[in-house]
Design an enzyme around this catalytic site. Structure first.
Site, short mmCIF file in Angstrom:
data_model
loop_
_atom_site.label_atom_id
_atom_site.label_comp_id
_atom_site.label_asym_id
_atom_site.label_seq_id
_atom_site.Cartn_x
_atom_site.Cartn_y
_atom_site.Cartn_z
N ALA A 20 -8.89 -22.20 34.61
CA ALA A 20 -8.14 -23.76 34.99
C ALA A 20 -6.72 -23.41 34.89
O ALA A 20 -6.08 -24.05 35.76
CB ALA A 20 -8.34 -24.46 33.28
N ARG A 21 -5.93 -22.49 34.04
CA ARG A 21 -4.52 -22.28 34.26
C ARG A 21 -4.20 -21.76 35.43
O ARG A 21 -3.17 -21.96 36.05
CB ARG A 21 -4.06 -21.50 33.10
CG ARG A 21 -4.32 -21.97 31.67
CD ARG A 21 -4.06 -21.11 30.66
NE ARG A 21 -2.65 -20.57 30.71
CZ ARG A 21 -2.24 -19.46 30.94
NH1 ARG A 21 -3.07 -18.45 31.47
NH2 ARG A 21 -1.08 -19.07 30.93
N ASP A 91 -15.06 -31.02 20.87
CA ASP A 91 -16.06 -30.18 21.37
C ASP A 91 -16.81 -31.15 22.34
O ASP A 91 -17.52 -31.95 22.35
CB ASP A 91 -16.86 -30.16 20.13
CG ASP A 91 -18.47 -29.30 20.34
OD1 ASP A 91 -18.54 -28.99 21.67
OD2 ASP A 91 -18.93 -28.84 19.27
N LYS A 178 -12.87 -20.20 51.42
CA LYS A 178 -11.63 -19.37 52.07
C LYS A 178 -11.57 -19.72 53.65
O LYS A 178 -12.81 -19.95 54.23
CB LYS A 178 -12.07 -18.04 51.66
CG LYS A 178 -11.72 -17.46 50.15
CD LYS A 178 -12.28 -16.03 50.11
CE LYS A 178 -11.62 -15.66 48.56
NZ LYS A 178 -10.36 -15.69 48.25
N GLU A 212 -13.14 -4.83 44.05
CA GLU A 212 -12.24 -5.44 42.82
C GLU A 212 -11.58 -4.04 42.48
O GLU A 212 -12.26 -3.31 41.86
CB GLU A 212 -12.73 -6.25 41.79
CG GLU A 212 -12.98 -7.56 42.44
CD GLU A 212 -13.75 -8.33 41.32
OE1 GLU A 212 -14.91 -8.25 40.87
OE2 GLU A 212 -13.15 -9.38 40.79
N ASP A 231 -22.96 -11.67 38.56
CA ASP A 231 -21.42 -12.31 38.57
C ASP A 231 -21.03 -12.41 39.95
O ASP A 231 -20.41 -13.41 40.52
CB ASP A 231 -20.53 -11.61 37.98
CG ASP A 231 -19.20 -11.98 37.81
OD1 ASP A 231 -18.85 -13.24 37.69
OD2 ASP A 231 -18.23 -11.16 37.97
N HIS A 236 -21.74 -15.06 45.40
CA HIS A 236 -20.81 -14.76 46.35
C HIS A 236 -21.19 -13.91 47.69
O HIS A 236 -21.17 -14.20 48.71
CB HIS A 236 -19.53 -14.00 45.75
CG HIS A 236 -18.86 -14.71 44.74
ND1 HIS A 236 -18.53 -15.92 44.90
CD2 HIS A 236 -18.14 -14.25 43.71
CE1 HIS A 236 -18.04 -16.30 43.72
NE2 HIS A 236 -17.43 -15.35 43.04
#
Length: 488
Positions: A20-21, A91, A178, A212, A231, A236
């Site tokens: 989020a940040r 919550d 992308k 990565e 993941d 992806h």
């Protein structure tokens, strides 16, 4: 109705989290600065942490400075943007807290973004419904991975689908947002020169890599439960494979595009216990010099979670018969890169005998990160006496190289949610087809007792990944003097 000018409330669950940040809020801010949000809108961030709206906003500003250090003039717009923000402590799975949240919602059109653990999606959805927050103008966005296997994915999605119609559900995979992925579709379906050769007659193989260089530090608990296969591969990598291998849709509409992607997933050659050891490699990074290994990063004495996965995938249809797709992803690899590399067959007979025929084969590379771009390798004569040949790179996207701002993937996808455009989002049957193909790998690893192969942090993964291609007489691009680092 122009849905992008319709007043809306965006409720962001997991508002204090890293996604989020560092991704969602900066992307929403970019849409705001570009004038792509209506005059009336609000963002309500929901989190368990006790803090004021001002304290939450301060954290967002700090993250924006870290993520966008070169962003000019943003301070002038931030005050107006922040006027639309509010923080709610509660919550998300508690009906009482959601009823209290309902008193803050100002607009009929509500977008619920679940940036939380996937095992909470069902309870959050039920709480929203019991609070009267689910209606015909509501939409829900779910982050990946949805579930840990086919059974859990179906259970989660069943609950969400009880309260939201398929047209209201946005299963997000940010790689599809992308710029280069959209350009892949344009290059294929708007240029007969490429689409006419996009098949087994002209293409030798395709490599899709998401590498990565960073570790799992900061995501240890989540990652150790999930691993590289769930993941990255299930979503992806398989999504990028679908975009590369799909047939031309009859129109550029959400269901037309997703229909073709589902056909690819259903055409993947099934895997069983006999072939999985030959076609799937998994690894786990180990200490290298001062760089800690995976166990040190997660603070554990033992774990069989894979941080690397490489796969040989075959698509059983007429277009791709005999063309292998090599997929790989991993943590703590030599470089951060994401590329789709299409390797064309060499010319059937070379008259330039001093050159190795395979070395002259054309290669079309779609690079998604760290910098986006499309590059085609071509043979040309070197200036001077004789007929000496060299490989040159032709860029197919001069606007990007000239410095034009490329929208962040989340920026594009948030804009699509506001526009009710589901083209770049995963449909339910697509999600289930991907899990159906992945599930046998999970079950084999669970019951075989075979542990991940160790590889040195900062390398390109375990040696078995090199052998995966070497057995077919091929090499990963970086081992063949390929593309990594050429366009950074």
């Amino acid at each position: 109705m122009d849905t992008q000018q319709t007043p809306f409330t965006l409720v962001l669950f997991g508002a204090t989290g890293d996604l989020a940040r560092r991704r969602l809020l900066p992307s929403l801010f970019a849409l705001f600065r570009d004038g792509r949000l209506p005059a009336q809108w609000q963002l309500v961030g929901v989190g368990r942490s006790e803090r004021t709206s001002e304290e939450w906003e301060s954290g967002l500003v700090e993250a924006l400075r870290e993520e966008k250090p070169d962003l000019e003039g943003w301070q002038d717009d931030w005050a107006a943007f922040a006027g639309h923000l509010a923080y709610f402590q509660g919550d998300a799975s508690a009906a009482g807290d959601m009823q209290q949240l309902a008193t803050l919602v100002q607009h009929e059109r509500c977008l619920y973004y679940l940036s939380t653990r996937a095992d909470l999606y069902g309870s959050v959805t039920r709480a929203l419904a019991s609070a009267g927050l689910v209606g015909p103008r509501a939409s829900i966005v779910m982050e990946k991975p949805i579930g840990l296997d086919l059974e859990s994915a179906r259970a989660i999605d069943d609950v969400v689908s009880e309260h939201f119609a398929e047209s209201q559900i946005y299963r997000i995979d940010h790689y599809l947002g992308k710029e280069t992925v959209q350009n892949l579709l344009v290059l294929r379906f708007a240029n007969s020169i490429f689409e006419s050769q996009w098949n087994h007659r002209y293409i030798d193989h395709i490599q899709i890599t998401i590498a990565e260089s960073g570790s799992v530090a900061g995501r240890a608990a989540f990652y150790d439960e999930v691993g590289a296969l769930r993941d990255m591969v299930q979503n992806h990598l398989l999504q990028l494979l679908c975009m590369t291998a799909m047939e031309p849709p009859h129109a550029l509409t959400a269901d037309a595009v997703r229909d073709e992607k589902v056909k690819v997933l259903k055409s993947l050659r099934p895997l069983d216990n006999n072939v999985i050891p030959e076609k799937i490699v998994r690894g786990q990074y180990q200490r290298a010099g001062d760089e800690p290994g995976y166990l040190a990063d997660i603070g554990a004495e033992d774990s069989d979670t894979e941080t690397f996965a490489a796969l040989k995938v075959e698509v059983d249809n007429w277009r791709w018969a005999g063309v292998p797709f090599y997929l790989r992803t991993g943590k703590r690899l030599a470089e951060r890169a994401c590329e789709i590399a299409v390797h064309f067959r060499p010319v059937p007979h070379s008259i330039f005998t001093q050159q190795h025929r395979a070395a002259m084969a054309n290669r079309l590379v779609f690079r998604l990160q760290p910098d986006e771009g499309i590059h085609l390798s071509l043979s040309e004569k070197q200036p001077g006496a004789g007929m000496n040949i060299k490989m040159s790179e032709l860029s197919l996207n001069p606007e990007t190289l000239a410095g034009k701002r490329v929208p962040d993937a989340y920026e594009r996808l948030l804009g699509d949610v506001l526009a009710d455009n589901q083209t770049l989002f995963v449909r339910r049957d697509e999600l289930m087809a991907a899990w159906e193909w992945i599930d046998p790998i999970i079950q084999h690893w669970r019951h075989s007792g075979v542990r991940p192969e160790p590889y040195q942090a900062g390398s390109w993964g375990p040696s078995a990944a090199t052998l995966l291609l070497a057995r077919d007489g091929r090499l990963w691009d970086e081992l063949a003097g390929g593309v990594y680092g050429q366009w950074t």
